[in-house]
Design a protein around this motif. Structure first.
Motif, short mmCIF file in Angstrom:
data_model
loop_
_atom_site.label_atom_id
_atom_site.label_comp_id
_atom_site.label_asym_id
_atom_site.label_seq_id
_atom_site.Cartn_x
_atom_site.Cartn_y
_atom_site.Cartn_z
N TYR A 94 46.68 75.89 28.74
CA TYR A 94 45.72 77.00 28.71
C TYR A 94 44.44 76.70 29.47
O TYR A 94 43.70 77.61 29.82
CB TYR A 94 45.33 77.31 27.26
N GLN B 245 49.11 80.49 34.86
CA GLN B 245 47.84 81.20 34.89
C GLN B 245 47.96 82.53 35.64
O GLN B 245 47.37 83.54 35.23
CB GLN B 245 46.75 80.31 35.50
N PHE C 60 42.55 81.32 24.58
CA PHE C 60 43.12 81.49 25.91
C PHE C 60 43.29 82.97 26.24
O PHE C 60 42.95 83.41 27.36
CB PHE C 60 44.47 80.78 26.01
N VAL D 29 41.81 75.14 28.12
CA VAL D 29 40.73 75.41 27.17
C VAL D 29 40.37 74.10 26.49
O VAL D 29 41.17 73.15 26.49
CB VAL D 29 41.13 76.46 26.11
#
Length: 281
Positions: free
Chosen positions: A230, A43, A72, A232
């Protein structure tokens, strides 16, 4: 016929497509040019890549397909307060664009929305021109080619979520496994026209590509692995999206251009440890 493109921040990697007539084999080669790579978590590496991209480019468009990869990318730019315009397209018999439009609605962002029909003349033209240039079958990739040129006419640059490494699995409990791959059609737009203002975000910096390789949980199926990495919401991306050019018309194009005389470009493949070693050498 060899075509070479150099991509990423400071041209950190090079792709060479050696396209041969049958029975010779075509090859795809990815060469890493970077001198060093900083060890970052995924990240943080994504934030760093987005900031560096925004320092070099303005008028950014992010192609939202409805898949986890492109969502993402949009999330990273949104949380870093980097201005961008989503560009969403729909193709026949696929509802995936609705994920993208819902994301835009949830975040109060107005997207550009482009709808394509079967055998859309805009895509048929791209398929003919690209197939003639690179001697490969260009069908669904023509959507990305069209969006790249569309953004270019607006004076912008297009970011995509292409180049995920996790191998497709058919069942929820099937592990993606430690053989990583990138399909060569990811590179077709730039192999066709190197001047296109298109970049694959997940390969923009060696730090981001390395972190994706290291942190991806390949004990999971490919969709779960991506969504976990990700952060998500889970969704399944159709591995074989419906063609935008029908079989009969595609056959006519490929016959006219003698595309079947050429060997398809294979996917790039590494073991997880092999790719980490190449990136950190």
């Amino acid at each position: 016929m060899k075509i070479t493109i150099t991509e990423g921040l400071d041209d950190w990697y090079t792709v060479t497509a050696d396209i041969q007539k049958k029975p010779l084999q075509s090859t795809t080669t990815l060469t890493f040019n970077h001198v060093s790579v900083e060890d970052m978590n995924f990240q943080d590496a994504a934030n760093d890549a987005a900031i560096k991209f925004s320092q070099r480019y303005s008028n950014i468009y992010i192609g939202l397909s409805g898949g986890a990869d492109s969502e993402f990318v949009a999330e990273v730019f949104l949380r870093n307060k980097i201005p961008f315009t989503p560009i969403v397209s729909s193709v026949p018999d696929s509802p995936e664009h609705m994920f993208a439009l819902e994301w835009c609605k949830k975040n109060s962002i107005n997207p550009i929305f482009i709808e394509f029909k079967y055998d859309d003349i805009r895509l048929v033209k791209k398929s003919f021109l690209a197939s003639r240039a690179i001697k490969q079958k260009c069908n669904i990739t023509t959507v990305v080619m069209y969006l790249s040129e569309y953004v270019q006419e607006l004076g912008g640059v297009l970011l995509t979520g292409e180049s995920p490494l996790f191998r497709h699995t058919n069942g929820y409990y099937d592990a993606a496994g430690d053989i990583l791959d990138i399909h060569s059609n990811v590179f077709y737009p730039k192999l066709w026209k190197p001047s296109l203002p298109i970049h694959g975000f997940l390969m923009y910096t060696p730090e981001l590509f390395l972190a994706m390789t290291r942190e991806g949980d390949t004990s999971l199926n490919h969709s779960s692995a991506k969504c976990k990495l990700y952060n998500v919401p889970f969704r399944v991306k159709d591995f074989n999206p419906p063609p935008v050019i029908t079989n009969s018309l595609e056959y006519d194009i490929h016959t006219k251009l003698s595309i079947r005389d050429y060997c398809p470009l294979p996917a790039l493949e590494w073991t997880k440890d092999e790719l980490i070693g190449l990136l950190t050498r």
